[in-house]
Design an enzyme around this catalytic site. Structure first.
Site, PDB file in Angstrom:
ATOM      1  N   ASP A 179      34.070  48.848  33.805  1.00 11.80           N
ATOM      2  CA  ASP A 179      33.334  48.265  34.901  1.00 11.80           C
ATOM      3  C   ASP A 179      34.304  48.063  36.063  1.00 11.80           C
ATOM      4  OD1 ASP A 179      31.109  47.065  36.167  1.00 11.80           O
ATOM      5  OD2 ASP A 179      31.875  45.082  35.676  1.00 11.80           O
ATOM      6  N   ASP A 223      32.222  42.703  31.904  1.00 11.20           N
ATOM      7  CA  ASP A 223      32.157  41.246  31.867  1.00 11.20           C
ATOM      8  C   ASP A 223      30.746  40.692  32.044  1.00 11.20           C
ATOM      9  OD1 ASP A 223      31.776  41.898  34.478  1.00 11.20           O
ATOM     10  OD2 ASP A 223      33.424  40.711  35.289  1.00 11.20           O
ATOM     11  N   ASP A 267      26.645  44.716  30.950  1.00 14.62           N
ATOM     12  CA  ASP A 267      27.605  45.511  30.184  1.00 14.62           C
ATOM     13  C   ASP A 267      27.404  45.389  28.681  1.00 14.62           C
ATOM     14  OD1 ASP A 267      29.019  46.382  32.466  1.00 14.62           O
ATOM     15  OD2 ASP A 267      30.106  44.490  32.552  1.00 14.62           O
TER      16      ASP A 267
END
Length: 863
Positions: free
Chosen positions: A326, A596, A600
């Site tokens: 990410d 996070d 996700d």
């Protein structure tokens, strides 16, 4: 009901949900609650703790170990049987703890939802438990609220919502009741608010369009619940090993008993021989040694800020060849920061001037930004926080500044006017969209003070705005006036502020190191294409970007090709992330996913290794992950992979050590039995396994890593830990041990018709010392310095003392051994001298096929 409320007018959505702006009646709400159920994101898990515990024993290797315990008990070795049972139970308890904690990933979603909601019922506004919300309810939101359900905006006043945990968008999203296109990505649906996101500014009224598992967060919860736990390569190989060992034990017993009975061997002795073969075939200590070695690695990794939640993930780290990461909070800081400013045709990198007294122009810019501002450094809108932090970084005491220039009037920011103004006595300050602020300005601040804003100067401002935008900077303009009665025109344009969620300083080096290790890095973000490309470029990544809507146009086969070519994916949804992961895994990659946010979590759970951020990460992400970075530092991933590769090296060493010993034991007992000799009874085999599978094998887990672990390519998961190199070593070393021990047996028997205690003792002791010699040869294969592990030296020394104890103390009567003379030790020494070059020759051949930076990895020829 309409499944795309974001694309329809507010009135149409109200009509579709059979409600009005005044909300529902209590009776209507009760009926809908019975129809739709409570507004709970996570349904209770159907897996009970008992079911989770029982599932830990559904493994062939566990069944084989249980069989070994039964056989050991039948042979009269109660202590060994109890030890094996303890190993099985301890492994089961540990696995239960890990799986039970994983179940909490679903429960964490429940904790994220708002506990209460402000709703219009029966013509009045009341506060209710958020679980009682139903589609058609009209809710009111204000700054600081957690959105309790998915909703379509009816009206708003300057509403901004932080959706980073759901969409990956780093900046708060400015909302509007106006409908958007039907195919608008989730991150750009400005007419909607979503469950579990946070209101950072403004107020709003919305009609609830989805509750519980029908919300966007609910779809993530459903995907988490449906995702099956994947096995790491090591787990799969141990299960396969267990199946093969189980079949092998039955085959050996079925073969050897009839052979012995044909030779007129008494049935009891034939049965004991079969028991010995079974015990010899089963590496009783393997699961315990694997578990404890991984646990040792986990402790070391925790000291390096990588908290491992599932032990097998440590081994899987060693074979990761793709990291899907990410952007927000992982590659970047996770907070808006002023990158550069433009004042009077000069661009200044603000980070480079931090701690220095600012120039007059920059000082004015920063003071104006701090005064026309509702935030502090600790809380508030992220954009305004960035302005406050920039001022404080340049020596401006914002609190004192505001006390010295108190606010006497204000014009709040709105989505329509796109600017905010504040009045401080005899001065006024404005910040907002550059084109709006510029249109209100008649002068520009220069080194010589305010001068007329000419068309040429305005063009330069517009050009600089485009330049900042191309660099993925969020741009604000700042102006002031000495006529606070009029903030609408005749402003003095001060300059531009360009801000971004910046890359972490250590990430570029960490990315380079992981790429040198043969690991491909892919950025998957909910941010827009421009921002994704800019961050990727600043980190040295390729800047070709695919958007989520482009992914939707690709079938699985096309996606499998594109994921190999492209490293940056923007405007992605949770479903996109999982598709990308699945495509990579189907292409044969071992994938780690970092993240996070709530969005996700499905990808983290689907990945071979899910890595969550410990500081900024949501509880959902942490519970769905295999590993948590305690410092949110991407560089920690590099260290974790390095540690994972080193642990795999150590796993490889002791698996090779244990299995080669078992092969030699089985071959020796079987071949000797064909001559009528039970050369190693079960008690001696169990003792050999205890000495070799015990302290020395455990001490291998503390072996230092080879210096080239991060210069090798990732381990090919298809080759496996028990691949051809190891099979060659097991077979070759096992053959050497078998031949030497058979030769020793025939030498000391001197033609005797039956095995003697002296012959058994010589073979028994010779086998133990030969194993320790082979152990150091196996370490040499992985280029481990001979005397680098003091724990191993202590373990071998202690094992030798224990072996001497069963020869020269009264316990020898339980092992069927006799004391050896000096001459006997000379014979064993001669066997060791012969064995060393034989082991080294086998090792030299195998070493050519092991990965190393000094010699290319070769593939053994196919048979």
């Amino acid at each position: 009901m309409n499944d795309r409320p974001h694309s329809r007018s507010a009135e149409a959505v109200l009509e579709a949900h059979d409600t009005s702006r005044e909300g529902l009646t209590s009776g209507e709400a009760q009926q809908r609650l019975a129809e739709y159920g409570e507004n709970e994101v996570v349904q209770a898990s159907e897996r009970t703790p008992v079911a989770i515990f029982v599932a830990q024993f559904n493994s062939v290797l566990i069944w084989v170990l249980v069989a070994a315990a039964v056989l050991s008990a039948w042979a009269g070795h109660t202590v060994d049987a109890v030890l094996i049972v303890v190993i099985v139970v301890v492994n089961g308890v540990f696995g239960f703890v890990q799986d039970y904690r994983a179940e909490q990933s679903l429960e964490a979603l429940r904790e994220m939802t708002a506990p209460t909601a402000t709703v219009r019922r029966d013509g009045t506004t009341i506060e209710i438990d958020a679980t009682e919300l139903v589609p058609g309810d009209v809710i009111e939101l204000e700054s600081g609220d957690v959105v309790p359900a998915d909703g379509r905006l009816l009206e708003d006043i300057d509403l901004e919502v932080d959706e980073a945990a759901l969409t990956g968008e780093s900046a708060p999203v400015l909302k509007s009741p106006e409908p958007v296109d039907s195919d608008t990505p989730l991150a750009e649906r400005e007419s909607m608010v979503f469950n579990s996101t946070n209101v950072t500014r403004g107020r709003a009224v919305a009609v609830v369009t989805a509750t519980g598992m029908d919300t966007e967060v609910g779809s993530i919860a459903r995907e988490l619940a449906a995702t099956e736990e994947t096995q790491t390569p090591l787990q799969e190989e141990l299960d396969e090993l267990g199946r093969r060992l189980g079949l092998g034990v039955f085959a050996l017993a079925a073969l050897v008993i009839p052979l012995l009975l044909v030779q007129d061997t008494p049935p009891v002795e034939a049965g004991l021989t079969a028991v010995s073969l079974a015990v010899a075939a089963i590496p009783e200590g393997l699961p315990a040694v694997v578990t404890l070695t991984l646990a040792l690695g986990v402790r070391t990794m925790a000291e390096e800020n990588a908290l491992v939640r599932r032990l097998p993930a440590v081994e899987a780290l060693g074979s990761v060849d793709v990291i899907c990461t990410d952007k927000t909070g992982t590659l970047t800081e996770g907070q808006m920061t002023i990158s550069r400013v433009w004042v009077n045709d000069a661009v200044v990198e603000l980070a480079e001037t931090a701690g220095e007294p600012p120039s007059d122009r920059i000082d004015l810019l920063l003071r104006a930004g701090a005064l026309c501002n509702d935030a502090t450094a600790e809380e508030g809108d992220p954009t305004e926080q960035a302005l406050v932090e920039a001022a404080e970084d340049h020596g401006i005491d914002v609190e004192a500044l505001r006390e010295e220039h108190p606010r006497t009037d204000e014009f709040p920011f709105s989505s329509e006017q796109k600017w905010m103004g504040t009045v401080h006595g005899d001065a006024g300050y404005v910040k907002g969209a550059p084109e709006v602020v510029l249109s209100k300005s008649s002068r520009v601040f220069t080194d010589d003070g305010p001068t007329d804003l000419t068309p040429e100067a305005a063009d330069r401002v517009h050009e600089q705005v485009r330049t900042f935008a191309d660099e993925a900077l969020r741009v604000l303009a700042i102006a002031y006036t000495e006529d606070p009665e009029n903030l609408e025109d005749d402003l003095v344009f001060v300059g531009l502020v360009g801000m971004i969620d910046p890359p972490r300083t250590e990430v570029a080096d960490a990315l380079a190191a992981t790429e040198r290790a043969g690991i491909d890095v892919k950025m998957i973000t909910g941010d827009n294409v421009r921002t994704a490309a800019a961050i990727a470029g600043s980190l040295g990544m390729e800047q070709e970007v695919i958007e989520g809507r482009e992914l939707d146009q690709l079938d699985d086969e096309e996606l499998s090709e594109r994921v190999e070519e492209v490293n940056v994916f923007a405007r992605t949804s949770p479903e996109h992330k999982v598709r990308i992961l699945q495509a990579l895994k189907e292409n044969g990659h071992v994938v780690a996913m970092t993240g996070d946010g709530v969005n996700d979590a499905p990808a983290l759970k689907n990945a071979d290794v899910g890595v969550a951020m410990g500081v900024r990460g949501t509880d959902v992400a942490k519970h769905a992950s295999d590993m948590v970075l305690l410092d949110d530092n991407y560089a920690t991933i590099e260290r974790a992979i390095e540690r994972g590769r080193a642990i795999f090296d150590n796993l490889w060493k002791f698996v090779a050590f244990l299995l080669s010993a078992n092969v030699a034991e089985v071959a020796l007992v079987f071949l000797a039995s064909l001559y009528g000799y039970l050369v190693l009874p079960a008690v001696q085999l169990l003792w050999i396994n205890l000495l070799t599978d015990g302290l020395p094998a455990l001490a291998l887990g503390a072996d230092p890593q080879s210096g080239d672990v991060m210069e090798r390519p990732p381990r090919d998961p298809d080759r496996g830990i028990i691949g051809r190199p190891m099979l060659g070593l097991i077979g070759g070393a096992g053959t050497v041990s078998t031949v030497l021990m058979l030769g020793l047996m025939f030498y000391v028997l001197s033609g005797a018709a039956a095995i003697t205690p002296y012959a058994m003792t010589m073979v028994f002791t010779g086998f133990v010392f030969l194993e320790f010699e082979k152990l150091y040869v196996i370490r040499w294969l992985r280029e481990t310095p001979t005397f680098s592990n003091r724990w191993l030296a202590l373990a071998v020394g202690l094992s030798i003392l224990l072996q001497l104890g069963v020869l020269y103390t009264p316990v020898n009567q339980h092992f069927g051994t006799v004391p050896l003379e000096l001459e006997d030790w000379g014979i064993i020494g001669a066997v060791l001298v012969i064995g060393l070059p034989a082991y080294l020759a086998i090792g030299s051949t195998i070493k050519r096929y092991l990965p190393s930076t000094r010699s290319p990895v070769k593939t053994p020829p196919e048979e």
